[in-house]
Structures are given as C-alpha cells and as structure tokens.
Design a protein around this motif. Structure first.
Motif, short mmCIF file in Angstrom:
data_model
loop_
_atom_site.label_atom_id
_atom_site.label_comp_id
_atom_site.label_asym_id
_atom_site.label_seq_id
_atom_site.Cartn_x
_atom_site.Cartn_y
_atom_site.Cartn_z
N VAL A 131 0.83 -1.21 0.00
CA VAL A 131 0.00 0.00 0.00
C VAL A 131 0.87 1.26 0.00
N PHE A 132 1.86 1.30 0.89
CA PHE A 132 2.74 2.48 0.95
C PHE A 132 3.55 2.64 -0.33
N SER A 133 3.98 1.52 -0.93
CA SER A 133 4.77 1.60 -2.16
C SER A 133 3.94 2.15 -3.31
N ALA A 134 2.67 1.75 -3.35
CA ALA A 134 1.78 2.25 -4.40
C ALA A 134 1.47 3.73 -4.19
N LEU A 135 1.21 4.11 -2.93
CA LEU A 135 0.84 5.50 -2.64
C LEU A 135 2.02 6.45 -2.75
N LEU A 136 3.19 6.04 -2.23
CA LEU A 136 4.33 6.95 -2.16
C LEU A 136 5.21 6.91 -3.40
N LEU A 137 5.32 5.72 -4.02
CA LEU A 137 6.22 5.58 -5.17
C LEU A 137 5.48 5.37 -6.49
N GLY A 138 4.18 5.20 -6.43
CA GLY A 138 3.42 4.98 -7.65
C GLY A 138 3.66 3.63 -8.29
N GLU A 139 4.07 2.63 -7.51
CA GLU A 139 4.33 1.30 -8.08
C GLU A 139 3.04 0.60 -8.47
N GLU A 140 3.09 -0.13 -9.57
CA GLU A 140 1.93 -0.88 -10.04
C GLU A 140 1.82 -2.20 -9.30
N ILE A 141 0.59 -2.66 -9.15
CA ILE A 141 0.32 -3.94 -8.50
C ILE A 141 -0.26 -4.86 -9.56
N ASP A 142 0.54 -5.85 -10.01
CA ASP A 142 0.06 -6.72 -11.09
C ASP A 142 -0.73 -7.90 -10.53
N ALA A 143 -1.25 -8.73 -11.45
CA ALA A 143 -2.13 -9.83 -11.04
C ALA A 143 -1.41 -10.85 -10.17
N SER A 144 -0.15 -11.15 -10.50
CA SER A 144 0.58 -12.15 -9.70
C SER A 144 0.79 -11.66 -8.28
N MET A 145 1.00 -10.35 -8.09
CA MET A 145 1.14 -9.80 -6.75
C MET A 145 -0.18 -9.86 -5.99
N LEU A 146 -1.28 -9.57 -6.68
CA LEU A 146 -2.59 -9.61 -6.02
C LEU A 146 -2.94 -11.03 -5.60
N VAL A 147 -2.80 -11.98 -6.53
CA VAL A 147 -3.17 -13.37 -6.24
C VAL A 147 -2.20 -13.99 -5.24
N GLY A 148 -0.92 -13.90 -5.54
CA GLY A 148 0.08 -14.49 -4.65
C GLY A 148 0.09 -13.82 -3.29
N GLY A 149 -0.03 -12.49 -3.28
CA GLY A 149 -0.05 -11.77 -2.01
C GLY A 149 -1.25 -12.15 -1.17
N ALA A 150 -2.42 -12.27 -1.81
CA ALA A 150 -3.62 -12.67 -1.08
C ALA A 150 -3.46 -14.08 -0.50
N MET A 151 -2.88 -14.99 -1.28
CA MET A 151 -2.64 -16.35 -0.79
C MET A 151 -1.68 -16.35 0.39
N ALA A 152 -0.60 -15.58 0.26
CA ALA A 152 0.42 -15.55 1.31
C ALA A 152 -0.13 -14.96 2.60
N VAL A 153 -0.84 -13.84 2.49
CA VAL A 153 -1.40 -13.21 3.68
C VAL A 153 -2.48 -14.09 4.30
N ALA A 154 -3.35 -14.68 3.45
CA ALA A 154 -4.37 -15.58 3.98
C ALA A 154 -3.75 -16.78 4.68
N GLY A 155 -2.67 -17.28 4.11
CA GLY A 155 -1.99 -18.43 4.72
C GLY A 155 -1.44 -18.10 6.09
#
Length: 315
Positions: free
Chosen positions: A269-293
């Motif tokens: 969240v901070f990287s997207a807000l402060l640096l304007g980094e894009e969040i691609d599909a693999s980050m969304l899916v993999g990140g959601a799996m990792a955090v849920a795990g």
C-alpha cells in the motif's frame, strides 16, 4: 480476558509492522540513490547513536558484566544475521525489484520460522497451521515467479528475488537466535548490542567493497534519500527492532513472526501510494494467498495455545 499488560506486546508488534511496512518504499528510495552497503552502515550507525544512550539511561550497561561468552557469541551471531546480513540483502535486493513485490516475498518469514521453531523449540503445530503454511508458501512462490511457479523448478528466479530470499534466511536465523539468547536479556539491550555488531560489520564491508567513495556518495545523497535513511534508522530500526524483540520474548518466536503478516500489505500500500508502483495480477493473487496463509497459521495456533494453557492449569 486480555489484560492491559498482555495486550501491550501485541500493540507494539502492530506498531512494528507499520514501521517495517513503510521501510520497503523508504529502502527503495535509498537503494536508488545511495551505495547500498554505505547506506546500510549509516542507517545502523545512526540507530546505535540512539540505542546505546537509551540503553545506558535504562541501566542496561550494568547487566553486560554478567553475560557469558556463549551469550556474547549469540549476540554476535544475531548481529551478523539479522542486522548485517538482512540490511545488506535488503538494499541490494531493492536495487532490482519494486518495494511492494519485495515486501510480499517476506511472507515466507513466519512459515520458515515456525517450521524451525517446531523442530528446535518444540512449538506446537496442527493441520490448520500446516494448511496455512502451505498456502502462504505457495503464495510467495506465485509472487517470486511472476505468476509462473513452474519456472522456479527451472531456476528462473531473478537476482532481486534471490537477494530478498537472502533477507528471509537472515531474518529467520535472527529470530531463532533471539529466542535462544533472550532469557534474562531485556529487549533494548539485545537490540542495542546486535545493532552495534551489525553497524561495525556493515561499515567494514562498505569500506572493503565500495571504498571510501561509497560513504562519500552516501553522505552527499539527495534529501529524499536522507529522509528515508533517518526514518529507517530511528523508526524502522531503533524502535521497531526493540518492539520485535519484546514480542519474541513475551509471545514466542512463531507468534511474534505472525505479525509480519501485516508488513507486506502495508508495504504494498505504501509503495503504491508513495512511489506509484503498479500492483500486477501475480502480486494480487500471490499476495492474497500468502497473507491468507499466515492468517490461517495464526488462527490455527489458538487451539494449541489454549490446550497447553489448560494442561498447565490442570497440572
């Protein structure tokens, strides 16, 4: 019922997660503007300038006289892994990968930490915990492989991802060493001593690898890089490390590492807000799996902890 005293370590660990989450975009700014080893050494030199006086005022220096050679050796190992090793891999990795993606890779921390804590310290594990560990690990693999997990079997891991995995290895070692040596040692003293060891090692490595020109370049870095460096030194290092050690001491290595679940989400969240980094599909899916795990892991720990508490009362 959770008392005020028992709630304290949890609240400090949440604060730690906020500081460490923000450290990823801060580290990215530094890595793009300063030589990494020189910047890392300055980070911990500045942190030690706060930690050592703080330790002295708290009376921590008096306790050093009673430390055994084994404890000093453990402190040296913790400083070499969790400070020198982690800080080096952290800034070197952020030269190659976006901060948000790097933050997601560290969801492997609690998985590997708990696996080793089960083996070394006999921490309890059940099917729910095991399922969460597997889900978190698979999510991290999706992020690392850009959504093509089978390519990892062919060695298709980028330089940046490999360096961030070095952070995982160093942090797991740091956490478990901390669990072993914290008996009788307050969190502030442990943080100050390990940070001092790490600062010396980082400074020596910078002079050998980057030369005096590396430190000169860091000292003449941009104001944005220096603001990020000061934040890392005083917020994400001096304060957050002390809070983390306190959590390990109060809750155990596995439980404290569970709060790192929050770090990648905050980092993205901070990287997207402060640096304007894009969040691609693999980050969304993999990140959601990792955090849920990791959430499942923490949820699965509750029945085991309750059962252990019941047996202690009954005994």
């Amino acid at each position: 019922m959770m008392t005020r005293d028992s709630f304290g370590p949890h609240l400090r660990l949440v604060g730690m997660a906020l500081l460490w989450g923000a450290s990823w975009p801060a580290g990215r700014v530094i890595a793009q503007n300063m030589p990494p080893l020189a910047a890392a050494s300055l980070r911990f030199v500045l942190a030690v300038m706060v930690l050592l006086p703080w330790m002295y005022c708290a009376g921590g220096f008096a306790g050093l006289k009673g430390w055994s050679a084994r404890r000093w050796l453990g402190m040296g190992a913790a400083g070499a892994t969790g400070v020198f090793g982690y800080a080096s891999f952290f800034l070197l990795g952020l030269q190659h990968v976006p901060a948000g993606k790097a933050a997601l890779v560290i969801t492997l921390n609690p998985v590997v930490t708990l696996l080793l804590a089960v083996w070394l310290f006999r921490e309890r594990i059940n099917r729910v915990i095991a399922s969460g560990m597997l889900l978190a690990a698979l999510g991290a693999v999706v992020v690392i492989s850009h959504g093509r997990p089978l390519e990892i079997l062919q060695g298709a891991v980028g330089t940046g991802e490999a360096l961030i995995l070095g952070c995982v290895a160093c942090w797991v070692s740091y956490t478990l060493i901390g669990r072993w040596l914290l008996t009788g040692v307050d969190a502030l003293s442990a943080t100050a001593v390990t940070s001092t060891v790490g600062a010396v090692l980082l400074l020596a490595a910078s002079l050998v690898v980057e030369g005096p020109a590396g430190l000169a370049a860091a000292l003449h870095g941009t104001w944005q890089a220096w603001m990020a460096l000061l934040f890392l030194a005083f917020g994400a290092t001096a304060l957050a490390y002390a809070w983390y050690f306190d959590g390990v001491k109060a809750l155990g290595a596995g439980a404290a590492s569970g709060y790192i679940t929050l770090v990648p989400v905050i980092g993205v969240v901070f990287s997207a807000l402060l640096l304007g980094e894009e969040i691609d599909a693999s980050m969304l899916v993999g990140g959601a799996m990792a955090v849920a795990g990791t959430v499942v892991m923490n949820w699965g720990r509750r029945p085991a902890a309750a059962a252990l508490s019941t047996r202690r009362v009954a005994g």
